[in-house]
Scaffold this motif. Structure first.
Motif, PDB file in Angstrom:
ATOM      1  N   THR A 153       0.863  -1.172   0.000  1.00 30.25           N
ATOM      2  CA  THR A 153       0.000   0.000   0.000  1.00 30.25           C
ATOM      3  C   THR A 153       0.901   1.224   0.000  1.00 30.25           C
ATOM      4  O   THR A 153       1.860   1.293   0.792  1.00 30.25           O
ATOM      5  N   ALA A 158      -3.166  13.547   1.059  1.00 26.93           N
ATOM      6  CA  ALA A 158      -4.194  13.822   0.047  1.00 26.93           C
ATOM      7  C   ALA A 158      -3.930  15.154  -0.639  1.00 26.93           C
ATOM      8  O   ALA A 158      -4.078  15.286  -1.867  1.00 26.93           O
ATOM      9  N   TYR A 161      -1.205  14.787  -3.272  1.00 26.00           N
ATOM     10  CA  TYR A 161      -1.647  14.147  -4.517  1.00 26.00           C
ATOM     11  C   TYR A 161      -2.421  15.155  -5.374  1.00 26.00           C
ATOM     12  O   TYR A 161      -2.232  15.220  -6.598  1.00 26.00           O
ATOM     13  N   THR A 165      -1.147  16.528  -9.108  1.00 25.08           N
ATOM     14  CA  THR A 165      -1.961  16.271 -10.295  1.00 25.08           C
ATOM     15  C   THR A 165      -2.595  17.549 -10.854  1.00 25.08           C
ATOM     16  O   THR A 165      -3.364  17.479 -11.818  1.00 25.08           O
ATOM     17  N   VAL A 181       0.176   8.235 -10.597  1.00 27.10           N
ATOM     18  CA  VAL A 181      -1.179   7.979 -11.101  1.00 27.10           C
ATOM     19  C   VAL A 181      -1.470   6.489 -11.237  1.00 27.10           C
ATOM     20  O   VAL A 181      -2.576   6.038 -10.888  1.00 27.10           O
ATOM     21  N   LYS A 184      -2.948   5.046  -8.083  1.00 27.94           N
ATOM     22  CA  LYS A 184      -4.359   5.365  -7.897  1.00 27.94           C
ATOM     23  C   LYS A 184      -5.220   4.413  -8.716  1.00 27.94           C
ATOM     24  O   LYS A 184      -6.229   3.874  -8.238  1.00 27.94           O
ATOM     25  N   GLU A 185      -4.785   4.153  -9.943  1.00 23.81           N
ATOM     26  CA  GLU A 185      -5.537   3.280 -10.830  1.00 23.81           C
ATOM     27  C   GLU A 185      -5.539   1.834 -10.359  1.00 23.81           C
ATOM     28  O   GLU A 185      -6.510   1.107 -10.564  1.00 23.81           O
ATOM     29  N   LEU A 189      -3.099   3.138  -3.673  1.00 31.30           N
ATOM     30  CA  LEU A 189      -2.762   4.427  -3.073  1.00 31.30           C
ATOM     31  C   LEU A 189      -3.722   4.767  -1.937  1.00 31.30           C
ATOM     32  O   LEU A 189      -4.934   4.794  -2.117  1.00 31.30           O
ATOM     33  N   GLN A 190      -3.155   5.033  -0.771  1.00 31.43           N
ATOM     34  CA  GLN A 190      -3.925   5.478   0.384  1.00 31.43           C
ATOM     35  C   GLN A 190      -3.570   6.925   0.678  1.00 31.43           C
ATOM     36  O   GLN A 190      -2.403   7.252   0.888  1.00 31.43           O
ATOM     37  N   LEU A 191      -4.559   7.794   0.699  1.00 38.35           N
ATOM     38  CA  LEU A 191      -4.344   9.215   0.948  1.00 38.35           C
ATOM     39  C   LEU A 191      -4.725   9.549   2.379  1.00 38.35           C
ATOM     40  O   LEU A 191      -5.792   9.170   2.850  1.00 38.35           O
TER      41      LEU A 191
END
Length: 297
Positions: A153, A158, A161, A165, A181, A184-185, A189-191
């Protein structure tokens, strides 16, 4: 990689074993690295080459944690072209048996510590600049960009990120979407938001200034504490309060982040871990007449 410090340096931090891994070297303009500090002062500490660049490292930290391996930052990776490597004076080959042809010095360092990239369970990014997050992903045999640490992970702020972006003319040169990115896809990804404990004993401490949502990591080993600094103080030469990078987008916020962090570090006798120092992986700080000074530990 011919470098002042070894690929791997290991020490105990209370109940934790930690490994500083030199994910590569880079050379950046000394004036940019020290902002308004005159060259006549900073060159006494770090010698510049004929292009006014200083030798820097890209140190990452691997922690043997009860919940699994934790990795803080991932260096520059190896997805960029030769022109990019030349511009930034990148040294990415460790030249050790552990480094495989399709892997980076960071992955070689993980193997030298006795583990594999598949063993890493948590990756924490202090921020998402290319020299801190480039190793998050790699190109596979088909040329696709995929997560380097398939079982991990990935954690970052947040706000960082969102900042990464939504770049502008000032920030776009530092943020490369293929580095984050795809995470995230892939759902890896943990924000997080603010000062939170990520895993037991490893806590985010927001240290804005370099970028608005930069964080450092506080590490509690029980009997000893450490702080992985990221870019709030990239080298031991940046311990003096006013020595702040020209790269910082909010230098006066960096000043206040440093002031608070150094006060707590000196009071708590923390081990300070320096990400970009080519010569010193870690040490302590003590108050002096001008604020604070670095000392070897």
């Amino acid at each position: 990689m011919t470098f002042p410090t070894p690929l791997l340096q290991t020490r105990e931090l209370g109940s934790l074993r930690i490994h500083a891994i030199q994910a590569g070297g880079q050379r950046l303009d000394g004036g940019a690295m020290f902002g308004v500090v005159p060259k006549v002062l900073w060159q006494r500490k770090i010698e510049a080459d004929e292009r006014n660049r200083i030798q820097m490292g890209m140190r990452c930290l691997l922690l043997e944690h009860a919940d699994g391996l934790v990795l803080i930052d991932t260096g520059a990776g190896n997805k960029e072209d030769q022109k990019f490597i030349d511009i930034y004076g990148m040294e990415l080959t460790a030249d050790v048996p552990e480094q495989r042809a399709d892997e980076t010095a960071l992955e070689a360092g993980i193997r030298a510590a006795g583990f594999t990239p598949e063993d890493v369970k948590v990756v924490i990014n202090t921020h998402l600049h290319f020299d801190h997050a480039g190793g998050n992903t790699r190109r596979n045999a088909d040329g696709q960009v995929v997560p380097t640490f398939a079982n991990a992970t990935y954690v970052t702020q947040a706000g960082e990120y969102a900042w990464a972006t939504h770049t502008n003319e000032r920030t776009a040169a530092s943020y490369f979407p293929p580095n984050f990115v795809p995470l995230k896809e892939s759902g890896q990804l943990q924000l997080i938001d603010g000062d939170v404990e990520i895993v037991k004993g490893i806590t985010a401490r927001t240290t804005p200034g370099h970028v608005p949502h930069h964080m450092s990591l506080l590490i509690d080993g029980g009997t000893e504490r450490a702080c992985f600094l990221g870019d709030v103080m990239p080298t031991t030469s940046h311990v003096p309060l006013a020595w702040i990078m020209g790269y910082d987008v909010e230098p006066l916020r960096t000043l206040e982040s440093k002031r608070a962090l150094l006060r707590d570090a000196a009071d708590g006798n923390w081990l300070m871990i320096f990400e970009h120092d080519a010569f010193h992986a870690w040490g302590g700080v003590t108050p002096d007449a001008k604020g604070y000074a670095y000392n070897d530990r």
